[in-house]
Design a protein around this motif. Structure first.
Motif, PDB file in Angstrom:
ATOM      1  N   ALA A   8       0.845  -1.188   0.000  1.00  8.93           N
ATOM      2  CA  ALA A   8       0.000   0.000   0.000  1.00  8.93           C
ATOM      3  C   ALA A   8       0.883   1.241   0.000  1.00  8.93           C
ATOM      4  O   ALA A   8       1.955   1.253   0.612  1.00  8.93           O
ATOM      5  CB  ALA A   8      -0.910  -0.006   1.212  1.00  8.93           C
ATOM      6  N   ILE A   9       0.398   2.283  -0.690  1.00  7.71           N
ATOM      7  CA  ILE A   9       1.131   3.546  -0.750  1.00  7.71           C
ATOM      8  C   ILE A   9       0.152   4.695  -0.578  1.00  7.71           C
ATOM      9  O   ILE A   9      -1.069   4.519  -0.702  1.00  7.71           O
ATOM     10  CB  ILE A   9       1.891   3.714  -2.090  1.00  7.71           C
ATOM     11  CG1 ILE A   9       0.920   3.611  -3.281  1.00  7.71           C
ATOM     12  CG2 ILE A   9       3.029   2.723  -2.202  1.00  7.71           C
ATOM     13  CD1 ILE A   9       1.500   4.054  -4.612  1.00  7.71           C
ATOM     14  N   GLU A  10       0.695   5.862  -0.270  1.00  7.55           N
ATOM     15  CA  GLU A  10      -0.098   7.078  -0.245  1.00  7.55           C
ATOM     16  C   GLU A  10       0.789   8.203  -0.734  1.00  7.55           C
ATOM     17  O   GLU A  10       1.879   8.417  -0.203  1.00  7.55           O
ATOM     18  CB  GLU A  10      -0.620   7.375   1.166  1.00  7.55           C
ATOM     19  CG  GLU A  10      -1.633   8.476   1.187  1.00  7.55           C
ATOM     20  CD  GLU A  10      -2.403   8.567   2.504  1.00  7.55           C
ATOM     21  OE1 GLU A  10      -3.054   9.595   2.705  1.00  7.55           O
ATOM     22  OE2 GLU A  10      -2.347   7.618   3.299  1.00  7.55           O
ATOM     23  N   VAL A  11       0.345   8.874  -1.794  1.00 10.78           N
ATOM     24  CA  VAL A  11       1.129   9.947  -2.402  1.00 10.78           C
ATOM     25  C   VAL A  11       0.217  11.154  -2.636  1.00 10.78           C
ATOM     26  O   VAL A  11      -1.000  11.049  -2.560  1.00 10.78           O
ATOM     27  CB  VAL A  11       1.769   9.509  -3.738  1.00 10.78           C
ATOM     28  CG1 VAL A  11       2.739   8.371  -3.539  1.00 10.78           C
ATOM     29  CG2 VAL A  11       0.725   9.145  -4.768  1.00 10.78           C
ATOM     30  N   SER A  12       0.821  12.266  -2.949  1.00  4.52           N
ATOM     31  CA  SER A  12       0.086  13.476  -3.281  1.00  4.52           C
ATOM     32  C   SER A  12       0.236  13.711  -4.781  1.00  4.52           C
ATOM     33  O   SER A  12       1.338  13.979  -5.261  1.00  4.52           O
ATOM     34  CB  SER A  12       0.649  14.650  -2.486  1.00  4.52           C
ATOM     35  OG  SER A  12      -0.049  15.824  -2.816  1.00  4.52           O
ATOM     36  N   LEU A  13      -0.868  13.597  -5.492  1.00  5.23           N
ATOM     37  CA  LEU A  13      -0.856  13.813  -6.940  1.00  5.23           C
ATOM     38  C   LEU A  13      -1.190  15.267  -7.252  1.00  5.23           C
ATOM     39  O   LEU A  13      -1.925  15.911  -6.510  1.00  5.23           O
ATOM     40  CB  LEU A  13      -1.880  12.899  -7.628  1.00  5.23           C
ATOM     41  CG  LEU A  13      -1.629  11.408  -7.583  1.00  5.23           C
ATOM     42  CD1 LEU A  13      -2.800  10.661  -8.214  1.00  5.23           C
ATOM     43  CD2 LEU A  13      -0.339  11.051  -8.286  1.00  5.23           C
ATOM     44  N   PRO A  14      -0.682  15.790  -8.360  1.00  2.00           N
ATOM     45  CA  PRO A  14      -1.046  17.155  -8.771  1.00  2.00           C
ATOM     46  C   PRO A  14      -2.550  17.244  -9.043  1.00  2.00           C
ATOM     47  O   PRO A  14      -3.169  16.283  -9.491  1.00  2.00           O
ATOM     48  CB  PRO A  14      -0.254  17.375 -10.052  1.00  2.00           C
ATOM     49  CG  PRO A  14       0.724  16.272 -10.146  1.00  2.00           C
ATOM     50  CD  PRO A  14       0.263  15.172  -9.283  1.00  2.00           C
ATOM     51  N   LYS A  15      -3.122  18.407  -8.761  1.00  2.00           N
ATOM     52  CA  LYS A  15      -4.562  18.603  -9.009  1.00  2.00           C
ATOM     53  C   LYS A  15      -4.886  18.531 -10.496  1.00  2.00           C
ATOM     54  O   LYS A  15      -5.910  17.998 -10.888  1.00  2.00           O
ATOM     55  CB  LYS A  15      -5.004  19.965  -8.460  1.00  2.00           C
ATOM     56  CG  LYS A  15      -4.841  20.095  -6.964  1.00  2.00           C
ATOM     57  CD  LYS A  15      -5.896  19.332  -6.246  1.00  2.00           C
ATOM     58  CE  LYS A  15      -5.757  19.561  -4.737  1.00  2.00           C
ATOM     59  NZ  LYS A  15      -6.166  18.421  -3.973  1.00  2.00           N
ATOM     60  N   ASN A  16      -3.994  19.062 -11.315  1.00  2.00           N
ATOM     61  CA  ASN A  16      -4.194  19.057 -12.767  1.00  2.00           C
ATOM     62  C   ASN A  16      -3.643  17.753 -13.339  1.00  2.00           C
ATOM     63  O   ASN A  16      -2.431  17.572 -13.436  1.00  2.00           O
ATOM     64  CB  ASN A  16      -3.502  20.262 -13.399  1.00  2.00           C
ATOM     65  CG  ASN A  16      -3.701  20.317 -14.901  1.00  2.00           C
ATOM     66  OD1 ASN A  16      -4.405  19.490 -15.483  1.00  2.00           O
ATOM     67  ND2 ASN A  16      -3.084  21.298 -15.526  1.00  2.00           N
ATOM     68  N   GLU A  24       2.904  -2.830 -11.529  1.00  2.00           N
ATOM     69  CA  GLU A  24       1.730  -2.007 -11.803  1.00  2.00           C
ATOM     70  C   GLU A  24       1.463  -1.150 -10.582  1.00  2.00           C
ATOM     71  O   GLU A  24       1.537  -1.627  -9.458  1.00  2.00           O
ATOM     72  CB  GLU A  24       0.514  -2.881 -12.119  1.00  2.00           C
ATOM     73  CG  GLU A  24       0.625  -3.603 -13.441  1.00  2.00           C
ATOM     74  CD  GLU A  24      -0.548  -4.529 -13.728  1.00  2.00           C
ATOM     75  OE1 GLU A  24      -1.433  -4.700 -12.855  1.00  2.00           O
ATOM     76  OE2 GLU A  24      -0.574  -5.086 -14.826  1.00  2.00           O
ATOM     77  N   ILE A  25       1.154   0.110 -10.832  1.00  2.00           N
ATOM     78  CA  ILE A  25       0.842   1.032  -9.745  1.00  2.00           C
ATOM     79  C   ILE A  25      -0.524   1.635 -10.036  1.00  2.00           C
ATOM     80  O   ILE A  25      -0.799   2.062 -11.162  1.00  2.00           O
ATOM     81  CB  ILE A  25       1.889   2.170  -9.648  1.00  2.00           C
ATOM     82  CG1 ILE A  25       3.286   1.592  -9.432  1.00  2.00           C
ATOM     83  CG2 ILE A  25       1.524   3.138  -8.528  1.00  2.00           C
ATOM     84  CD1 ILE A  25       4.399   2.629  -9.516  1.00  2.00           C
ATOM     85  N   SER A  26      -1.390   1.652  -9.034  1.00  2.00           N
ATOM     86  CA  SER A  26      -2.679   2.321  -9.171  1.00  2.00           C
ATOM     87  C   SER A  26      -2.850   3.235  -7.962  1.00  2.00           C
ATOM     88  O   SER A  26      -2.588   2.832  -6.825  1.00  2.00           O
ATOM     89  CB  SER A  26      -3.824   1.308  -9.274  1.00  2.00           C
ATOM     90  OG  SER A  26      -3.862   0.473  -8.150  1.00  2.00           O
ATOM     91  N   ILE A  27      -3.284   4.478  -8.238  1.00  2.00           N
ATOM     92  CA  ILE A  27      -3.438   5.479  -7.189  1.00  2.00           C
ATOM     93  C   ILE A  27      -4.770   6.181  -7.385  1.00  2.00           C
ATOM     94  O   ILE A  27      -5.073   6.679  -8.476  1.00  2.00           O
ATOM     95  CB  ILE A  27      -2.293   6.523  -7.244  1.00  2.00           C
ATOM     96  CG1 ILE A  27      -0.923   5.844  -7.108  1.00  2.00           C
ATOM     97  CG2 ILE A  27      -2.473   7.575  -6.148  1.00  2.00           C
ATOM     98  CD1 ILE A  27       0.251   6.756  -7.416  1.00  2.00           C
ATOM     99  N   ASP A  28      -5.581   6.223  -6.318  1.00  2.00           N
ATOM    100  CA  ASP A  28      -6.848   6.943  -6.365  1.00  2.00           C
ATOM    101  C   ASP A  28      -6.533   8.428  -6.535  1.00  2.00           C
ATOM    102  O   ASP A  28      -5.777   9.007  -5.748  1.00  2.00           O
ATOM    103  CB  ASP A  28      -7.632   6.696  -5.071  1.00  2.00           C
ATOM    104  CG  ASP A  28      -9.001   7.338  -5.113  1.00  2.00           C
ATOM    105  OD1 ASP A  28      -9.075   8.577  -5.041  1.00  2.00           O
ATOM    106  OD2 ASP A  28      -9.995   6.587  -5.205  1.00  2.00           O
ATOM    107  N   ALA A  29      -7.096   9.058  -7.546  1.00  2.00           N
ATOM    108  CA  ALA A  29      -6.784  10.451  -7.868  1.00  2.00           C
ATOM    109  C   ALA A  29      -7.220  11.418  -6.766  1.00  2.00           C
ATOM    110  O   ALA A  29      -6.598  12.455  -6.583  1.00  2.00           O
ATOM    111  CB  ALA A  29      -7.420  10.838  -9.196  1.00  2.00           C
ATOM    112  N   LYS A  30      -8.259  11.088  -6.017  1.00  2.00           N
ATOM    113  CA  LYS A  30      -8.754  11.987  -4.966  1.00  2.00           C
ATOM    114  C   LYS A  30      -8.007  11.813  -3.652  1.00  2.00           C
ATOM    115  O   LYS A  30      -7.619  12.785  -3.018  1.00  2.00           O
ATOM    116  CB  LYS A  30     -10.254  11.750  -4.750  1.00  2.00           C
ATOM    117  CG  LYS A  30     -11.119  12.213  -5.894  1.00  2.00           C
ATOM    118  CD  LYS A  30     -12.589  11.971  -5.617  1.00  2.00           C
ATOM    119  CE  LYS A  30     -13.408  12.388  -6.838  1.00  2.00           C
ATOM    120  NZ  LYS A  30     -14.810  12.016  -6.703  1.00  2.00           N
TER     121      LYS A  30
END
Length: 183
Positions: A48-56, A96-102
């Motif tokens: 499991a991971i948690e990252v901060s994705l850009p808003k755009n 494979e990496i999947s990250i929830d955008a929100k």
């Protein structure tokens, strides 16, 4: 054409392609279920991971994805990335990496190709020019095998004219009904 010649063509093409027929049938069955499980690979680690994705999300390009992967200790060749169903999905050769955008929550999955099964499934997915032409010849040969199979029995109650056409119609009706009802 005489029945003897039809039998010979049918037999020889069958012998020539028996390995490919079995390989395509086997990998085709596996590919039918690839949404439920990944027959061509198996997971060796999931974290499991948690990252901060850009808003755009338009600012997420190959360079961003590669930098993000490096920060997650993924040292693998990038194949593609995309947004799908609210997730950033990144595909690498063996990861494979999947990250929830929100929420930024996601998972890194590392896998290994399943020996033999993975190679067999590649037959269905390969797009090299020579393989496409070989597959076209194979497809034409399957048509010839089907036609010679229909025509080579000329006497008795099991000929195409007396019995075979009914089975052939049934074999066509099922996929046509599927197309009409589900596609």
């Amino acid at each position: 054409m005489k029945a003897k010649t039809l039998r010979a063509i049918h037999r020889d093409l069958g012998y020539l392609y028996v390995g490919l027929i079995i390989s395509f049938a086997f990998s085709g069955i596996l590919m039918n279920h690839r949404e439920s499980w990944h027959p061509d690979k198996y997971v060796i680690e999931a974290k499991a991971i948690e990252v901060s994705l850009p808003k755009n999300k338009h600012s997420i390009d190959d360079a961003y994805v590669e930098k993000l992967a490096a920060s997650l200790n993924v040292d693998d060749k990038l194949k593609r990335h995309m947004f799908r169903k609210g997730e950033l999905r990144m595909s690498f050769e063996n990861t494979e990496i999947s990250i929830d955008a929100k929420t930024g929550k996601g998972e890194v999955i590392s896998f290994i190709k399943t020996p033999l099964i993975s190679q067999t499934m590649t037959l269905h997915k390969n797009t090299s020019n020579w393989w496409i032409y070989y597959s076209d010849i194979f497809g034409i040969s399957l048509i010839v095998i089907a036609i010679t199979g229909m025509l080579m029995i000329t006497h008795g109650k099991y000929t195409f004219k007396k019995r075979g056409w009914k089975l052939a119609v049934a074999g066509v009706v099922v996929p046509v009904l599927f197309l009409l009802c589900f596609v």
